[in-house]
Scaffold this active site. Structure first.
Site, PDB file in Angstrom:
ATOM      1  N   LYS A   1      79.686 -32.781  58.893  1.00  0.00           N
ATOM      2  CA  LYS A   1      79.966 -34.213  58.967  1.00  0.00           C
ATOM      3  C   LYS A   1      80.888 -34.400  60.060  1.00  0.00           C
ATOM      4  O   LYS A   1      81.000 -35.387  60.853  1.00  0.00           O
ATOM      5  CB  LYS A   1      80.533 -34.557  57.596  1.00  0.00           C
ATOM      6  CG  LYS A   1      79.280 -34.615  56.555  1.00  0.00           C
ATOM      7  CD  LYS A   1      79.612 -35.286  55.228  1.00  0.00           C
ATOM      8  CE  LYS A   1      81.021 -34.277  54.365  1.00  0.00           C
ATOM      9  NZ  LYS A   1      80.284 -32.911  54.522  1.00  0.00           N
ATOM     10  N   THR A   2      82.046 -33.539  59.931  1.00  0.00           N
ATOM     11  CA  THR A   2      83.213 -33.579  60.767  1.00  0.00           C
ATOM     12  C   THR A   2      82.727 -33.609  62.396  1.00  0.00           C
ATOM     13  O   THR A   2      83.333 -34.369  63.349  1.00  0.00           O
ATOM     14  CB  THR A   2      84.407 -32.720  60.498  1.00  0.00           C
ATOM     15  OG1 THR A   2      84.466 -32.759  59.315  1.00  0.00           O
ATOM     16  CG2 THR A   2      85.711 -33.245  61.528  1.00  0.00           C
TER      17      THR A   2
ATOM     18  N   ASP B   1      86.413 -40.500  58.258  1.00  0.00           N
ATOM     19  CA  ASP B   1      85.909 -39.087  57.543  1.00  0.00           C
ATOM     20  C   ASP B   1      86.475 -39.168  56.138  1.00  0.00           C
ATOM     21  O   ASP B   1      87.146 -40.069  55.673  1.00  0.00           O
ATOM     22  CB  ASP B   1      86.633 -38.118  58.264  1.00  0.00           C
ATOM     23  CG  ASP B   1      85.981 -36.527  58.150  1.00  0.00           C
ATOM     24  OD1 ASP B   1      84.961 -36.892  57.651  1.00  0.00           O
ATOM     25  OD2 ASP B   1      86.433 -35.499  58.738  1.00  0.00           O
ATOM     26  N   GLU B   2      85.740 -38.195  55.257  1.00  0.00           N
ATOM     27  CA  GLU B   2      85.941 -38.124  54.002  1.00  0.00           C
ATOM     28  C   GLU B   2      86.068 -39.723  53.193  1.00  0.00           C
ATOM     29  O   GLU B   2      87.194 -39.795  52.265  1.00  0.00           O
ATOM     30  CB  GLU B   2      87.449 -37.420  53.812  1.00  0.00           C
ATOM     31  CG  GLU B   2      87.675 -36.191  54.613  1.00  0.00           C
ATOM     32  CD  GLU B   2      87.002 -35.047  54.003  1.00  0.00           C
ATOM     33  OE1 GLU B   2      86.249 -35.190  52.985  1.00  0.00           O
ATOM     34  OE2 GLU B   2      87.473 -33.919  54.302  1.00  0.00           O
TER      35      GLU B   2
ATOM     36  N   GLN C   1      82.494 -34.089  46.722  1.00  0.00           N
ATOM     37  CA  GLN C   1      83.853 -33.564  47.373  1.00  0.00           C
ATOM     38  C   GLN C   1      85.056 -34.548  46.965  1.00  0.00           C
ATOM     39  O   GLN C   1      85.959 -34.320  47.702  1.00  0.00           O
ATOM     40  CB  GLN C   1      83.639 -33.115  48.822  1.00  0.00           C
ATOM     41  CG  GLN C   1      82.915 -31.939  49.100  1.00  0.00           C
ATOM     42  CD  GLN C   1      82.851 -31.494  50.330  1.00  0.00           C
ATOM     43  OE1 GLN C   1      83.922 -31.172  50.928  1.00  0.00           O
ATOM     44  NE2 GLN C   1      81.954 -31.457  51.188  1.00  0.00           N
TER      45      GLN C   1
ATOM     46  N   ARG D   1      84.231 -23.562  50.825  1.00  0.00           N
ATOM     47  CA  ARG D   1      85.108 -23.287  52.051  1.00  0.00           C
ATOM     48  C   ARG D   1      84.626 -21.888  52.511  1.00  0.00           C
ATOM     49  O   ARG D   1      85.050 -21.581  53.858  1.00  0.00           O
ATOM     50  CB  ARG D   1      86.646 -23.205  51.516  1.00  0.00           C
ATOM     51  CG  ARG D   1      87.184 -24.634  51.149  1.00  0.00           C
ATOM     52  CD  ARG D   1      86.955 -25.711  51.835  1.00  0.00           C
ATOM     53  NE  ARG D   1      85.781 -26.399  51.395  1.00  0.00           N
ATOM     54  CZ  ARG D   1      85.073 -27.264  51.958  1.00  0.00           C
ATOM     55  NH1 ARG D   1      85.419 -27.701  53.548  1.00  0.00           N
ATOM     56  NH2 ARG D   1      83.994 -28.037  51.663  1.00  0.00           N
TER      57      ARG D   1
HETATM   58  N1  LIG Z   1      74.374 -28.334  64.526  1.00  0.00           N
HETATM   59  C1  LIG Z   1      75.050 -27.213  64.369  1.00  0.00           C
HETATM   60  N2  LIG Z   1      74.999 -25.896  64.705  1.00  0.00           N
HETATM   61  C2  LIG Z   1      75.768 -24.916  64.301  1.00  0.00           C
HETATM   62  N3  LIG Z   1      76.789 -25.089  63.786  1.00  0.00           N
HETATM   63  C3  LIG Z   1      77.155 -26.307  63.149  1.00  0.00           C
HETATM   64  C4  LIG Z   1      76.421 -27.394  63.451  1.00  0.00           C
HETATM   65  N4  LIG Z   1      76.849 -28.514  62.760  1.00  0.00           N
HETATM   66  C5  LIG Z   1      78.051 -28.095  62.193  1.00  0.00           C
HETATM   67  N5  LIG Z   1      78.340 -26.474  62.431  1.00  0.00           N
HETATM   68  C6  LIG Z   1      79.131 -25.832  61.954  1.00  0.00           C
HETATM   69  O1  LIG Z   1      79.270 -25.916  60.362  1.00  0.00           O
HETATM   70  C7  LIG Z   1      80.479 -25.912  59.949  1.00  0.00           C
HETATM   71  C8  LIG Z   1      80.785 -27.377  59.128  1.00  0.00           C
HETATM   72  O2  LIG Z   1      80.856 -28.314  59.930  1.00  0.00           O
HETATM   73  P1  LIG Z   1      82.014 -29.425  59.477  1.00  0.00           P
HETATM   74  O3  LIG Z   1      83.167 -29.030  59.236  1.00  0.00           O
HETATM   75  O4  LIG Z   1      81.752 -30.576  60.487  1.00  0.00           O
HETATM   76  O5  LIG Z   1      81.203 -29.769  58.099  1.00  0.00           O
HETATM   77  P2  LIG Z   1      81.656 -30.813  57.202  1.00  0.00           P
HETATM   78  O6  LIG Z   1      80.365 -31.500  56.717  1.00  0.00           O
HETATM   79  O7  LIG Z   1      82.750 -31.727  57.475  1.00  0.00           O
HETATM   80  O8  LIG Z   1      81.927 -30.032  55.976  1.00  0.00           O
HETATM   81  P3  LIG Z   1      82.863 -30.393  54.583  1.00  0.00           P
HETATM   82  O9  LIG Z   1      82.363 -31.460  53.942  1.00  0.00           O
HETATM   83  O10 LIG Z   1      82.592 -29.172  53.851  1.00  0.00           O
HETATM   84  O11 LIG Z   1      84.316 -30.073  54.870  1.00  0.00           O
HETATM   85  C9  LIG Z   1      81.513 -25.724  61.261  1.00  0.00           C
HETATM   86  O12 LIG Z   1      81.765 -24.392  61.350  1.00  0.00           O
HETATM   87  C10 LIG Z   1      80.738 -26.308  62.511  1.00  0.00           C
HETATM   88  O13 LIG Z   1      81.085 -25.690  63.333  1.00  0.00           O
END
Ligand SMILES: Nc1ncnc2c1ncn2[C@@H]1O[C@H](COP(=O)(O)OP(=O)(O)OP(=O)(O)O)[C@@H](O)[C@H]1O
Length: 744
Positions: free
Chosen positions: A30-31, A216-217, A247, A600
């Site tokens: 997402k981030t 975000d969030e 979350q 995490r």
């Molecule tokens: N398309 C992709 N290919 C490879 N790695 C990815 C891809 N998208 C995200 N990632 C990796 O997955 C991990 C999680 O990404 P991110 O922190 O953006 O997720 P998130 O959805 O915000 O997580 P959370 O909600 O759990 O905090 C990171 O290490 C990121 O680099």
DNA sequence: CATCCTTATTTTTTT
DNA sequence: AATAAGGATG
């Protein structure tokens, strides 16, 4: 730029105009999507950087996002409006302070300042502080504010004496804040909302200026933040929010899960994109997380899958005491570092409460494990730091009464409660601000000659500091204040170990200021520095690049990731916490918190607990957390001397455990419900670890006469289990399990 | 008014 | 166990 994204991620990044909700599970990127979307808007869609407003949860997240966007763009993204809601609102209010009747030099009151002000107002109103606990009144005021009610709008039940008192205190509290040219945390949001609500022209201006808004969030936004976003998206509807209902962990602070659940209703024509591939964790870790979270009712169902290998099983360890728990963790860390190629910085320890860090700290010192504590007693909340910041605040904002009273006798200069009381009397009587009342009290001879002399000296000190302040840079000012106020001399004279620590912290403050001046150059003003100090978040000081094991609460861990995670203190009453066990919604939040902690982890996850733990200086026996009991044994590797399942059930007590529970584990109230039945039935049987029942809360079931419904809770086992089911349009029903069938 | 001693109180989580 | 608050004493 787009080839590091999967198809739905790419869709989200390329989405044009109109509302967009990205609803996705943990670790699905997402981030990353937000970051890429910003870069895409600027580079490909030609949107001006300063037409973008992006909101993150912490300052650290904002900082990182800025860096990543810059990396993608290849140039500075300085003009993008990027920050937390509080920081963005503070800046907005600063710019339009006069419209709200404030000066731009306003102080920001943290919780401690707020409580001090509540106490003072209660005293002024002659409210009995014995009968009405100031902290409770403060909390009530917080609730009014969270509902966006100003004092005039508060309506209270005439029979509720406490609520009436709270409402009265609230009214004076706001007046006092205004007189002090101060805003509290909640006010930053509420006044920003009011500003936009009341000034249509200004609202139009920002609707025009901020073309694209990204949040975000989003699952942890509150009512005020929602209102803020609504006001800013009146004209355009280019709002992109990202979040995961599983979350949401700040309900206790006013976060409203409904914000994300109702997004499609609130923002007409919203597009919803789900991200379901997890890139962070091994399959086993995801399974553990799923086992825990799937028992929550009323969540938006989400599948998460991964390409990653199954990975290691989650290691469970039930130690005898919290010291042993820390020892186990230290030994494992040593092994991970020497045999598994991990470095200290790859490892994190999470716990539910800050107090749990102690045993780990002591053990890590013994074991020579470098560590860093994130959060806890914040740097800016330390006594000596707050004192110096209070001086700085007073220099900038003479009306800041709370800060003024904080430092009037620090270091000791013979201005005690008596004198302060007299000055406050004059201030109240003559309706003068405290700092003017000091002079007036001297003129009126309301003070003894000796006291008047000391107050005069203090006034002179502040006056001369203020004069010199205007002639120097921030980096010169702060050391001067520490010196000239006698603060340094005071600590030096003490000579204790503690005083040395405090001197060191003050040195840290000076370094901070120097760094701030270096980074911000022209903008390194006193008001900017004070604002930053007020709005700092716990994780801001944490740097991944340091080669140290990170210790933090699960709350602080939100949004982070680590190759190896230890989720500690997995005990009933601690996690879930005893203070969050009354309402089912509270326990659901605890469960989400556990889910956040688990997700995490990238490669290795440990779940640990202590069978007995020191609480308030007394050793108490504990039982394993219900969350452990909800995980299938097939994902776990229990390394305990006595496996946690063999040592009695997790969660609430069972029939056989009653005596034990009632005598040794405190009141037992929380554990038993009315008729002595266990109040909690783990997903997997306590002793055998076999699936306890085909039914689980949250599951859909079919009943011959009521149709399809959703399970709310289950009591008992097997065919005779009593299942509480909610059928659409009908009140809750308790039904025997044998009359129900699972529905896919 | 400051200091020393006794006593209550604490631990949820934080922008 | 650790610390803040309260109370008596100089
Ligand atoms: N398309 C992709 N290919 C490879 N790695 C990815 C891809 N998208 C995200 N990632 C990796 O997955 C991990 C999680 O990404 P991110 O922190 O953006 O997720 P998130 O959805 O915000 O997580 P959370 O909600 O759990 O905090 C990171 O290490 C990121 O680099």
């Amino acid at each position: 730029m787009l080839d590091v994204l999967n198809p739905p991620q790419r869709d989200a990044v390329l989405h044009g105009e109109g509302p967009l909700l990205i609803l996705a599970g943990a670790g699905s990127g997402k981030t990353r999507v937000i970051t890429h979307r910003i870069a895409h808007l600027v580079r490909a869609a030609g949107v001006a950087p300063d037409a973008i407003l992006a909101v993150t949860f912490t300052n650290k997240a904002a900082q990182e996002m800025r860096e990543r966007v810059e990396k993608l763009l290849g140039y500075s993204a300085g003009r993008i409006h990027l920050g937390t809601f509080h920081a963005i609102c503070a800046r907005l209010i600063r710019r339009h302070a006069d419209a709200l009747g404030f000066k731009a030099s306003f102080s920001i009151y943290d919780s401690a300042d707020q409580l001090a002000l509540v106490k003072q107002v209660m005293k002024d109103l002659n409210v009995n502080a014995e009968r009405f606990v100031p902290a409770a009144v403060h909390a009530a005021i917080g609730r009014f504010k969270q509902d966006l009610l100003d004092p005039k709008q508060v309506v209270v039940d005439g029979r509720d004496v406490f609520a009436q008192v709270a409402a009265r205190v609230y009214e004076s509290y706001q007046i006092k804040l205004k007189e002090a040219n101060a805003l509290d945390f909640d006010d930053l949001l509420n006044f920003a909302v009011r500003l936009l609500q009341e000034d249509a022209a200004l609202r139009a201006r920002y609707n025009e200026a901020w073309e694209y808004i990204l949040v975000d969030e989003y699952q942890d936004t509150n009512k005020a933040q929602y209102a803020f976003l609504r006001l800013l998206t009146e004209r355009r509807h280019n709002i992109c929010v990202v979040g995961d209902d599983d979350q949401s962990i700040y309900r206790w602070r006013g976060a409203n899960l409904q914000n994300i659940l109702d997004f499609e209703k609130d923002f007409q024509g919203a597009r919803v994109i789900k991200l379901e591939q997890n890139y962070r964790s091994s399959e086993n870790i995801l399974s553990v997380a799923h086992n825990v979270i799937s028992r929550n009712v009323g969540r938006k169902a989400k599948k998460l899958w991964t390409d990653a290998e199954a990975g290691e099983r989650t290691i469970v360890y039930a130690a005898e005491t919290e010291k042993r728990e820390a020892q186990f963790v230290a030994d494992e860390i040593a092994a991970l570092v020497s045999h598994q190629g991990l470095s200290f910085g790859d490892i994190a320890i999470f716990y539910r409460t800050n107090a749990q860090s102690r045993p780990f700290e002591s053990q890590f010192v013994l074991s020579n494990i470098p560590y860093t504590i994130v959060g806890g007693l914040r740097f800016y909340e330390r006594k000596e730091i707050k004192d110096i910041l209070a001086y700085l605040r007073v220099l900038l904002n003479p009306g800041d009464e709370i800060s003024l009273q904080r430092i009037i006798n620090v270091p000791r200069r013979g201005i005690g409660d008596e004198t302060v009381g007299k000055i406050r009397g004059v201030s109240l009587q003559r309706r003068l601000p405290f700092w003017e009342a000091m002079r007036e009290a001297m003129r009126l001879k309301a003070l003894s000659i000796a006291a008047a002399g000391r107050v005069g000296d203090f006034l002179e000190l502040v006056g001369s500091l203020r004069e010199t302040a205007s002639t120097m840079t921030l980096a010169q000012l702060v050391p001067m204040v520490i010196e000239k106020t006698g603060y340094w001399a005071m600590l030096n004279a003490e000579g204790t170990e503690e005083a040395k620590d405090r001197i060191e912290n003050l040195q840290g403050l000076v370094n901070e200021v120097v760094e701030f001046a270096r980074v911000y150059g022209e903008d390194a003003t006193l008001d900017n520095f004070l604002e930053r100090a007020s709005l700092a978040s716990d994780v801001d000081e944490f740097s991944e690049s340091r080669e140290r094991v990170a210790l933090m609460t699960v709350h602080a861990a939100k949004g982070l990731e680590f190759p190896a995670v230890f989720l500690t203190g997995m005990e009933e009453q601690l996690f879930p916490h005893s203070r969050a066990m009354d309402a089912p919604e509270d326990i659901e939040e605890e469960r989400r918190l556990a889910y956040v902690g688990i997700t995490r982890a990238r490669r290795r996850l440990y779940l640990t607990l202590a069978r007995s733990r020191m609480v308030f200086g007394q050793t108490k026996a504990t039982r394993p957390s219900r969350f452990l009991g909800d995980v299938s044994p097939s994902y776990l590797d229990d390394r305990s001397a006595i496996p946690f399942r063999a040592a009695g059930p997790s969660g609430g007590f069972r029939f056989g455990a009653r005596q034990l529970g009632a005598t040794r584990f405190g009141s037992g109230e929380e554990a038993f419900d009315g008729d002595g039945e266990p109040s909690y039935e783990p997903t997997y049987d306590a002793e055998t670890g076999e699936a306890a029942s085909p039914f689980q809360p949250g599951m859909k079931v079919f009943h011959p006469s009521f149709g399809v419904g959703k399970i709310v809770s289950i009591v008992g086992q097997g065919e005779e289990a009593k299942v509480t089911v909610l059928f659409p349009g009908a009140p809750m029903k308790k039904i025997m399990a044998r009359f129900l069938q699972p529905v896919n």
